[in-house]
Design an enzyme around this catalytic site. Structure first.
Site, PDB file in Angstrom:
ATOM      1  N   LYS A  82      -1.186 -54.462  -2.901  1.00 58.00           N
ATOM      2  CA  LYS A  82      -2.779 -54.619  -2.564  1.00 58.00           C
ATOM      3  C   LYS A  82      -3.175 -55.848  -2.501  1.00 58.00           C
ATOM      4  O   LYS A  82      -2.807 -56.744  -3.206  1.00 58.00           O
ATOM      5  CB  LYS A  82      -3.527 -53.951  -3.775  1.00 58.00           C
ATOM      6  CG  LYS A  82      -4.909 -53.930  -3.784  1.00 58.00           C
ATOM      7  CD  LYS A  82      -5.670 -53.362  -4.869  1.00 58.00           C
ATOM      8  CE  LYS A  82      -7.101 -53.212  -4.877  1.00 58.00           C
ATOM      9  NZ  LYS A  82      -7.699 -52.390  -6.108  1.00 58.00           N
ATOM     10  N   SER A 157     -10.960 -48.573  -5.278  1.00 55.97           N
ATOM     11  CA  SER A 157     -10.837 -49.721  -4.208  1.00 55.97           C
ATOM     12  C   SER A 157      -9.453 -49.839  -3.862  1.00 55.97           C
ATOM     13  O   SER A 157      -9.370 -50.271  -2.548  1.00 55.97           O
ATOM     14  CB  SER A 157     -11.137 -50.868  -4.923  1.00 55.97           C
ATOM     15  OG  SER A 157     -10.208 -51.317  -6.021  1.00 55.97           O
ATOM     16  N   SER A 181      -9.814 -47.479  -9.954  1.00 59.64           N
ATOM     17  CA  SER A 181      -9.383 -47.730  -8.654  1.00 59.64           C
ATOM     18  C   SER A 181      -7.961 -47.664  -8.021  1.00 59.64           C
ATOM     19  O   SER A 181      -7.677 -47.852  -6.955  1.00 59.64           O
ATOM     20  CB  SER A 181      -9.692 -49.407  -8.307  1.00 59.64           C
ATOM     21  OG  SER A 181     -11.115 -49.656  -8.148  1.00 59.64           O
TER      22      SER A 181
END
Lengths: 492, 487
Positions: A82, A157, A181
């Site tokens: 990420k 997210s 997330s």
């Protein structure tokens, strides 16, 4: 072996194939790049790729293997991160315009551990800006699409991390979980996603959203793969004061320990209104599976559940307002060209550089900390957080794990919730409490809706008992392997 | 109406530690700008602070020396504000749980003369907390430059109660506090290097009233004399303003040392809301009793306690102790010499007069100063010199001449005396011939002495000493002269 077959393999399978010398790490890396080239135009999981570096790492792994100097089971396996986890020499944007030119000069601790384990570090994965959101619609560089339905969000997210695994662009990815997330996008994309106990994985090198809640965790097709990756990234780090000084057991070796019957708690507050019927049915079936396997299912109560979302949005935003203050246009962030003086540099650079949701949360957080409001908001939220933690402690006296849906609904359509922050915030309703309590939790895929959208259930465990949590999850996953079902997008 | 000032000081002291407060980068002064930085100092995305244990220990040490209550937990808070001196735009500090609370500083006001001890008084402290220092900004016409070398250095803030009532007391407080801090070895407290900085909160009120006046915070007091001058000016400014019917505003003012006046910086309305909250990156750390006990064993005797002990135990005069006791290393030197020769008064005189004079004259010649710790005269040699004088092997005058040479060569006094043939001569026949010569050369003195003027003999003695380059044993000279003159 064909490139399309390779990308459908789990990390453990790839590891076996590598050790049998049936394939090379370079072939795996090339297969991933071919797949990214094929589908990422539609999925948009990646924000940045460095193919040369990626292939060079794979070659280096093959050379180690040739010499017999293997660094572990992850050696040669691609892992994409990420875009909030630092990799030396690679960009880190946090999906924000304000960091569009930033190159990280150092490795995060998880990155260092992955490199030491021989993993092949892949590209940078999309997210909601600074990990604030539940749909990846808040990325300044465009949203990620759900591989199961390109009209739907992948969750967030860590939407890029979940979509990349679902679209078979990477066998393993890392995300970060502040209020759900990792687990919510894992559920929406039909893959496994795990948030470890707070303090289990070092946060050093993770661009912070809310320091007391953030944890890095793995995405994979199976629980076994999640255990493999977690084993590598866990452990005490002297560079993170909130990292817990504990030994990391071998999660993979302990996976099959679930034979002994355990007690699973069903919190009644999690099965009330607002839950999609198809989600309810799928989770009921998973619960039923555990019952038939001889585990005991008991109803439990977590009365503070309804307080979790408001408490979270006071604490997380307060910490964020301070953590994000450094993005000010002075040193390494993008500076507004319109700024005429020092105050202007701050106001205009931040005004232009941050997206709406980030600004909303920074303002909200600063307000909760302001003189005259601190006691009513921040302090009260912290006290309530203690109550939430005590709630879990009480329940865990009687149960080994808590079983819940991961998200109230399957993947929703783009724009469906983006105009209504509260309804977006509620998509984390089942995941937020565990961050506030610091507990480990995993989302395991447990079927599909009629429209072929994935559904996941969540298991919450005792603090630092990842081993037991993983083995309970594995007991289900081993028999179902919904994470290995390939989306039609990949098959086409 | 008569007014009195009420002053409280906030003193910032940089702790001398191997590394910065929350990262491994070394602390330092005078390095290339922005060279003492890393991801943590620069606040790069993902960087996290880790507490420096040495800084905590040094803070506890200061707290123990000043009689503070040490907190049972070391907790950190974030002070949020936007300013380029802190790259994170927050400073890690301690808000509601300082590491030390209470405590006191003993001060001494000037006596009637340098030989007389002045009045002593206890000044109360409010708290001491630890924080990270900020970077340094240099402003130019169009640009400002930032140097983060200082940013993140451990900084102790020592806050006094509004318990000082004049510029002189403020000066005495700062001097005493500085001496104590240097005693603990936590910092050299060099104000020129910014290791010790000071802000003052000043208000005035009519004498005899209790209620405090509106306070003004005074910044940029960067030297000890600057503190005294700045405080003095600000008190006068406030009294004048009140007498002219003006209102004193709560504000922050800046001392301009060159022009010697204060100017407003910001008003109360412009004051920041720092939005303090506990730093979630740092766990509170328990300060165990055993830890405090261990540190308390390293606490030195306080400067004024030592001074009183020196006056009692060694029977030293106040003037000697007031030069000796502010400097712990000098005291250690003194006590070391005293181990070799038990003559504290003589040692005190030599150390305070001759040794300090040599040290300071060398300091002026060289850019790098000589401190007592690398004094070229070993305590052993110092003791030997004093013993040689006492035994009469060398005269006091010769010893005074010898001393600078001992300092520059590090040679022992006995070897220098031998080298130069400076031993006292007691050979009577040689001295007698010099005495005879003196009597012959100065019939005037002889006549006066014989007429009963006792003091006239000194002129003759002087001649003999001059002729023998001071080496004649004065006792022998006296005897021979008297014998010859009585004939």
């Amino acid at each position: 072996m064909s490139s399309s077959t390779l990308v459908e393999k789990t990390a453990s399978e790839l590891s076996d194939l590598l050790s049998k010398k049936d394939i090379s790490s370079l072939e795996i890396a090339q297969a991933c790049l071919t797949q990214i080239d094929r589908v990422d135009g539609q999925v948009h999981a990646f924000l940045h790729r460095d193919d040369t570096d990626f292939l060079a790492q794979a070659k280096a792994s093959d050379e180690r293997r040739g010499k017999g100097n293997l660094l572990g089971p992850l050696d040669g396996i691609p892992v994409a991160l990420k875009d909030v986890i630092s990799v030396k020499g690679q960009p880190l944007t946090a999906a924000s315009k304000i960091l569009q030119n930033y190159i990280s000069p150092y490795d995060a601790t998880v990155t260092r551990k992955l490199k030491e384990a021989g993993a092949v570090i892949g590209g940078r994965l999309n997210l909601d800006e600074f990990a604030m959101g539940s749909s990846t619609e808040n990325s300044a560089y465009g949203p990620t699409r759900n591989p199961w339905d390109l009209n739907c969000v992948p969750g967030g997210s860590s939407g890029g991390s979940s979509a990349a695994v679902a679209a078979r662009e990477a066998p393993l990815t890392l995300g970060s979980d502040t209020g759900g997330s990792i687990r919510q996008p894992a559920s929406l994309c039909g893959v496994v996603g795990m948030k470890p106990t707070y303090g289990m994985v070092s946060r050093y090198g993770l661009a912070a959203f809310a320091s007391s809640l953030d944890q890095i965790g793995p995405f994979s097709k199976t629980v076994e793969d999640a255990a493999l990756l977690l084993e590598v990234i866990s452990g005490h780090d002297p560079l993170d004061s909130t990292s817990f000084p504990s030994e990391v057991p071998s999660y993979t070796a302990n996976l099959s320990n679930s034979q002994k019957p355990c007690v699973l708690g069903l919190p009644k507050e999690y099965f009330g209104e607002g839950m999609d019927d198809e989600v309810r049915n799928a989770v009921d079936l998973a619960v039923e599976f555990y019952r038939t396997q001889g585990h005991k299912i008991v109803e439990v109560s977590l009365p503070t559940t309804e307080l979790a979302v408001p408490v979270y949005y006071v604490i997380a935003t307060a910490e964020a307002s301070s953590n994000l203050a450094r993005y000010d246009g002075i040193r390494y962030t993008t500076r507004s060209e319109k700024a005429k003086n020092a105050i202007d540099v701050y106001a205009k650079s931040r005004g232009e550089g941050f997206g709406e949701e980030v600004k909303r949360r920074c303002i909200l957080g600063a307000y909760g900390l302001s003189s005259g409001y601190y006691d009513a908001y921040y302090l009260r939220a912290q006290k309530t957080r203690t109550l939430i933690r005590e709630d879990f402690n009480r329940v865990f006296k009687d149960v080994d794990a808590i079983i819940t849906p991961t998200a109230p609904t399957p993947a929703f359509k783009f724009g469906e919730k983006s105009d209504d922050p509260i309804s977006m915030y509620l998509s984390d309703i089942y995941t937020i409490s565990t961050n506030l309590a610091g507990l480990p939790a995993i989302s395991v895929p447990c079927g599909f809706t009629q429209r072929k959208l994935p559904i996941g259930f969540q298991l919450i465990g005792r603090a630092f008992e990842e081993s037991s949590l993983l083995s309970i999850a594995h007991a289900y996953d081993r028999e179902h392997k919904f994470g290995c079902v390939v989306p039609s997008l990949v098959k086409e | 109406m008569k007014y009195e000032a009420v002053i409280g000081l906030e003193v910032h002291v940089q702790l001398e530690t191997n590394s910065k407060m929350f990262t491994r980068v070394p602390c330092g002064y005078g390095h290339e700008p922005n060279s003492l930085t890393d991801a943590v100092v620069l606040g790069l995305p993902g960087a996290l602070p880790v507490m420096n244990l040495e800084a905590i220990e040094k803070s506890i040490k200061v707290g123990l020396l000043l009689g503070c209550k040490i907190a049972d937990t070391c907790k950190w808070d974030r002070k949020n504000y936007f300013y380029p001196d802190m790259p994170k735009n927050y400073q890690i500090s301690q808000f509601d749980q300082p590491i030390c609370e209470g405590g006191e500083v003993e001060i001494e006001m000037p006596g009637d003369s340098p030989a007389v001890m002045g009045k002593h008084r206890i000044v109360q402290l409010t708290r001491i907390h630890l924080e990270e220092d900020v970077g340094k900004l240099t402003h130019f016409e169009n640009d400002s430059l930032v140097d983060y070398n200082r940013a993140g250095s451990p900084l102790l803030e020592i806050v006094s109660e509004p318990d000082l009532y004049s510029p002189e007391e403020t000066f005495a407080y700062l001097t005493s506090l500085r001496n104590s801090l240097i005693y603990t070895g936590i910092s050299s407290c060099d104000m020129e290097k910014g290791q010790l900085r000071c802000d003052a909160n000043i208000s005035v009120r009519p004498v005899g009233t209790e209620k405090l006046g509106t306070k003004v915070e005074l910044k940029n007091l960067n030297t000890i004399s600057g503190v005294k001058n700045g405080v003095e000016y600000e008190i006068k400014r406030q009294i004048k303003a009140i007498e002219e019917g003006e209102e004193i505003f709560q504000e922050t003012r800046r001392w301009n040392p060159e022009q010697r006046y204060t100017t407003p910086m910001r008003s109360k309305e412009m004051a920041h809301d720092y939005r303090y909250f506990p730093d979630p990156d740092l766990m509170p750390v328990k300060i165990e009793k055993e830890w405090i006990d261990r540190i308390s064993k390293e606490i030195p005797e306080k400067p004024f306690d030592k001074q009183r002990r020196y006056m009692d135990d060694f029977n030293l005069p106040y003037s000697i102790t007031s030069a000796l006791c502010p400097d712990l290393k000098l005291c250690e030197y003194f006590e070391e010499v005293n181990k070799f020769t038990k003559n504290p008064r003589k040692i005190g005189n030599w150390v305070v007069n001759d040794l300090l004079r040599e040290l300071s004259s060398r300091n002026k010649e060289q850019t790098k100063s000589i401190s007592i710790t690398d004094c070229p005269i070993s305590p052993n040699d110092m003791a030997e010199l004093i013993e040689l004088i006492e035994k009469g092997t060398v005269s006091n005058n010769v010893a005074k001449e010898l001393f600078p040479e001992m300092f520059s060569t590090s040679k022992s006094p006995s070897s220098l005396i031998k080298e130069k043939g400076l031993e006292v001569k007691s050979d009577e026949s040689e001295i007698e011939s010099h005495c005879e010569q003196a009597i012959q050369d100065d019939p005037d003195a002889v006549e006066k002495f014989k007429a009963g003027k006792e003091g006239a003999i000194n002129a003759l003695k002087g001649k003999v000493m001059k002729a023998t380059r001071g080496q004649a044993n004065p006792k022998v000279v006296d005897e021979i002269l008297r014998r010859l003159l009585s004939n």
